[in-house]
Design an enzyme around this catalytic site. Structure first.
Site, mmCIF file in Angstrom:
data_model
loop_
_atom_site.group_PDB
_atom_site.id
_atom_site.type_symbol
_atom_site.label_atom_id
_atom_site.label_comp_id
_atom_site.label_asym_id
_atom_site.label_seq_id
_atom_site.Cartn_x
_atom_site.Cartn_y
_atom_site.Cartn_z
ATOM 1 N N ASP A 109 1.459 35.769 45.440
ATOM 2 C CA ASP A 109 2.169 34.488 45.412
ATOM 3 C C ASP A 109 3.124 34.407 46.588
ATOM 4 O O ASP A 109 3.416 35.403 47.249
ATOM 5 C CB ASP A 109 2.874 34.241 44.066
ATOM 6 C CG ASP A 109 4.126 35.087 43.853
ATOM 7 O OD1 ASP A 109 4.777 35.518 44.816
ATOM 8 O OD2 ASP A 109 4.479 35.298 42.668
ATOM 9 N N ALA A 121 12.109 30.780 36.184
ATOM 10 C CA ALA A 121 13.076 30.740 35.087
ATOM 11 C C ALA A 121 13.534 29.299 34.807
ATOM 12 O O ALA A 121 13.450 28.442 35.675
ATOM 13 C CB ALA A 121 14.274 31.604 35.470
ATOM 14 N N ARG A 167 13.294 35.189 47.609
ATOM 15 C CA ARG A 167 14.588 35.051 46.946
ATOM 16 C C ARG A 167 15.326 36.380 46.777
ATOM 17 O O ARG A 167 16.441 36.412 46.285
ATOM 18 C CB ARG A 167 14.384 34.420 45.556
ATOM 19 C CG ARG A 167 13.931 32.993 45.638
ATOM 20 C CD ARG A 167 13.287 32.526 44.356
ATOM 21 N NE ARG A 167 14.205 32.254 43.269
ATOM 22 C CZ ARG A 167 14.922 31.156 43.115
ATOM 23 N NH1 ARG A 167 14.857 30.207 44.041
ATOM 24 N NH2 ARG A 167 15.697 30.963 42.069
ATOM 25 N N GLY A 190 4.872 28.999 42.550
ATOM 26 C CA GLY A 190 6.146 28.950 41.830
ATOM 27 C C GLY A 190 6.772 27.579 41.942
ATOM 28 O O GLY A 190 6.626 26.717 41.055
ATOM 29 N N ARG A 191 7.438 27.310 43.074
ATOM 30 C CA ARG A 191 8.181 26.042 43.230
ATOM 31 C C ARG A 191 7.315 24.792 43.044
ATOM 32 O O ARG A 191 7.793 23.833 42.409
ATOM 33 C CB ARG A 191 8.859 26.010 44.605
ATOM 34 C CG ARG A 191 9.974 27.042 44.729
ATOM 35 C CD ARG A 191 10.607 26.998 46.112
ATOM 36 N NE ARG A 191 11.588 28.039 46.327
ATOM 37 C CZ ARG A 191 11.318 29.273 46.737
ATOM 38 N NH1 ARG A 191 10.065 29.635 46.972
ATOM 39 N NH2 ARG A 191 12.282 30.144 46.919
ATOM 40 N N THR A 209 8.122 42.525 36.624
ATOM 41 C CA THR A 209 8.695 42.204 37.940
ATOM 42 C C THR A 209 9.430 43.429 38.454
ATOM 43 O O THR A 209 10.399 43.886 37.849
ATOM 44 C CB THR A 209 9.614 40.974 37.819
ATOM 45 O OG1 THR A 209 8.806 39.884 37.359
ATOM 46 C CG2 THR A 209 10.233 40.601 39.158
ATOM 47 N N GLN A 233 5.967 37.436 31.675
ATOM 48 C CA GLN A 233 6.698 38.173 32.724
ATOM 49 C C GLN A 233 7.870 38.905 32.089
ATOM 50 O O GLN A 233 8.641 38.332 31.330
ATOM 51 C CB GLN A 233 7.184 37.195 33.798
ATOM 52 C CG GLN A 233 7.988 37.844 34.916
ATOM 53 C CD GLN A 233 9.482 37.833 34.634
ATOM 54 O OE1 GLN A 233 10.000 36.881 34.047
ATOM 55 N NE2 GLN A 233 10.184 38.896 35.015
ATOM 56 N N HIS A 247 8.890 37.368 45.805
ATOM 57 C CA HIS A 247 9.702 36.628 44.839
ATOM 58 C C HIS A 247 10.104 35.257 45.421
ATOM 59 O O HIS A 247 11.226 34.801 45.248
ATOM 60 C CB HIS A 247 10.948 37.455 44.493
ATOM 61 C CG HIS A 247 11.464 37.247 43.102
ATOM 62 N ND1 HIS A 247 11.419 38.206 42.125
ATOM 63 C CD2 HIS A 247 12.091 36.195 42.512
ATOM 64 C CE1 HIS A 247 11.984 37.778 41.016
ATOM 65 N NE2 HIS A 247 12.400 36.541 41.220
ATOM 66 N N ARG A 299 21.632 34.549 46.986
ATOM 67 C CA ARG A 299 21.229 33.167 47.290
ATOM 68 C C ARG A 299 22.510 32.378 47.439
ATOM 69 O O ARG A 299 23.222 32.111 46.465
ATOM 70 C CB ARG A 299 20.342 32.638 46.178
ATOM 71 C CG ARG A 299 19.129 33.529 45.950
ATOM 72 C CD ARG A 299 18.491 33.354 44.600
ATOM 73 N NE ARG A 299 17.613 34.480 44.294
ATOM 74 C CZ ARG A 299 17.142 34.733 43.079
ATOM 75 N NH1 ARG A 299 17.444 33.948 42.055
ATOM 76 N NH2 ARG A 299 16.366 35.788 42.881
ATOM 77 N N SER A 342 8.272 33.142 32.134
ATOM 78 C CA SER A 342 9.383 34.012 32.537
ATOM 79 C C SER A 342 10.141 34.523 31.317
ATOM 80 O O SER A 342 10.294 33.810 30.322
ATOM 81 C CB SER A 342 10.345 33.222 33.435
ATOM 82 O OG SER A 342 11.547 33.934 33.614
ATOM 83 N N TYR A 370 19.147 25.853 43.110
ATOM 84 C CA TYR A 370 18.632 27.056 42.450
ATOM 85 C C TYR A 370 17.119 27.168 42.672
ATOM 86 O O TYR A 370 16.606 28.240 43.003
ATOM 87 C CB TYR A 370 18.961 27.030 40.943
ATOM 88 C CG TYR A 370 18.220 28.107 40.203
ATOM 89 C CD1 TYR A 370 18.564 29.455 40.370
ATOM 90 C CD2 TYR A 370 17.131 27.806 39.383
ATOM 91 C CE1 TYR A 370 17.850 30.463 39.739
ATOM 92 C CE2 TYR A 370 16.416 28.806 38.747
ATOM 93 C CZ TYR A 370 16.773 30.131 38.931
ATOM 94 O OH TYR A 370 16.054 31.121 38.314
ATOM 95 N N LYS A 374 4.542 42.988 39.638
ATOM 96 C CA LYS A 374 4.776 41.808 40.502
ATOM 97 C C LYS A 374 5.924 42.091 41.463
ATOM 98 O O LYS A 374 7.026 42.439 41.031
ATOM 99 C CB LYS A 374 5.128 40.597 39.632
ATOM 100 C CG LYS A 374 5.586 39.375 40.420
ATOM 101 C CD LYS A 374 5.821 38.198 39.489
ATOM 102 C CE LYS A 374 6.268 36.959 40.234
ATOM 103 N NZ LYS A 374 7.654 36.997 40.665
#
Ligand SMILES: Cc1cc2nc3c(=O)[nH]c(=O)nc-3n(C[C@H](O)[C@H](O)[C@H](O)COP(=O)(O)O)c2cc1C
Length: 364
Positions: A286, A79, A258, A309-310, A156, A128, A255, A165, A106, A24, A231
């Site tokens: 981002d 998330a 994604r 993010g990640r 968003t 967000q 995003h 995904r 989030s 995920y 965003k």
């Protein structure tokens, strides 16, 4: 072994996270072409450093939408962070605060906005927002964010539905049963459960309002006086609309690759947005930021701040709040080295001419 770059934290997280969660977090949409591009495009930009400019003191501090920050890097909304580590969103936000960074919570968090505000009171926090079919849910989130002292709303705009995904579909992704979407009550809090495919996509399809348009920015502006940041903008045309409809800022973003595959890397989309509205709105970015020179390049092209993010989720998975603190300190040091080696004492010294596309050199 000492962790010396963002990828080292990612490797640690890969060995700690179970498959449902790791897939995920790491996945992009479709064939994941843009996922790779988000990194490759940074590497197609060459640095053009200036020398002999006294860099004994390097200061990356900045002001964004009235907030004084230690440096122009914040944590993007991701998330369900308690899947990564029990410290979850509070750990991440505290680490951001200690580093002088913004933290964006989030809507789909596993910590409620009230608990987050109480747990990380000293962090500059933005909220967000997703717009729900049941508008009263979104209104409640806005009121909650205002009451809890969040400083901006990040709407968003690239997710009327969620991208395909593949791993989440194969895994029949569900939020582990001990966790919930903490900003909601009852069934809505426990809604990320597979009905046969990706539980998160099924939740979004049933809950999010896919009919939203630019007019809903006007609706939101009537609801709140908080600054509104759109965003997920990737074109000059939409950047102009964001300005027309009164947004205070834009995050150029795909995003994290994604949503729709084969869109440009965020850094590739940045120039047209900066050209269209860069003097009127706070343009941020981002997607693919992993090292100091990525931050530098985005700023040189015209972003005022960037978000990760990640990397924050992986650092959280590695070692909770202190993992994120450690990762942010690695990244900040890297930015300071980049600034020193390009002859920049402050962010104002970072100029467009300090970055050139690789094609400038390939003519040789
Ligand atoms: C696991 C994960 C969850 C995300 N959740 C959200 C979210 O809830 N809301 C949102 O606006 N963006 C979300 N995003 C997108 C991020 O805010 C951000 O745009 C993206 O991660 C930046 O790319 P990077 O991961 O390469 O840094 C998510 C991204 C990831 C990887």
């Amino acid at each position: 072994m000492e962790l010396v770059c963002v990828e080292d934290f990612e490797r640690q997280a890969y060995s700690k996270l179970e498959k449902n969660a790791l897939d995920y977090y790491k996945s992009g949409a479709g064939e994941q072409f843009t996922l790779g591009l988000n990194r490759e495009a940074f590497n197609r930009l060459r640095m053009r450093p200036r020398v002999l400019r006294n860099v004994t003191q390097v200061d990356p501090s900045c002001r964004i939408l009235g907030q004084q920050l230690g440096w122009p890097l914040g944590i993007a909304p991701t998330a369900m962070q308690k899947m990564a580590h029990s410290d979850g969103e509070i750990g991440n936000a505290r680490a951001a605060g200690k580093a002088g960074s913004i933290f964006i919570l989030s809507t789909l968090s596993t910590t409620s906005l009230e608990d987050l505000a109480a747990g990380a009171p000293d962090t500059c926090k933005w909220f967000q927002l997703y717009i729900y079919k049941e508008r009263s849910l979104t209104e409640k989130l806005v009121r909650g964010a205002e009451r809890a002292g969040f400083k901006a709303l990040v709407l968003t705009v690239d997710a009327p539905v969620f991208g395909h995904r593949r791993a989440d579909v194969r895994n029949k992704f569900s939020l582990p049963p001990h966790l919930r979407l903490a900003n909601f009550q009852g069934d809505q809090a426990n809604g990320v459960v597979t009905m046969g495919g990706s539980g998160i996509n099924e939740y979004v399809a049933s809950q999010f309002d896919a009919s939203i348009t630019w007019q809903d920015i006007s609706w939101l502006k009537k609801l709140t006086r908080l600054p509104i940041i759109a965003k997920g903008i990737l074109t000059a045309e939409d950047a102009v609309l964001a300005r027309e409809f009164g947004c205070d800022g834009i995050i150029v973003s795909n995003h994290g690759a994604r949503q729709i595959d084969t869109v440009p890397a965020s850094i590739e989309a940045l120039p047209e947005v900066v050209k269209a509205v860069g003097n009127d709105l706070v343009v941020m970015l981002d997607g693919g930021i992993r090292q100091g020179n990525d931050i530098f390049k985005a700023l040189a092209v015209g972003a005022k701040a960037v978000f990760i993010g990640r990397p924050a989720v992986y650092a959280l998975a590695y070692n909770g709040q202190s993992g994120v603190e450690q990762m942010l300190s690695v990244l900040r040091k890297d930015l300071e080295i980049t600034m020193a080696l390009t002859g920049c004492q402050t962010l104002a010294d970072i100029q467009p001419a300090m970055v050139a596309h690789e094609s400038t050199y390939s003519k040789l």
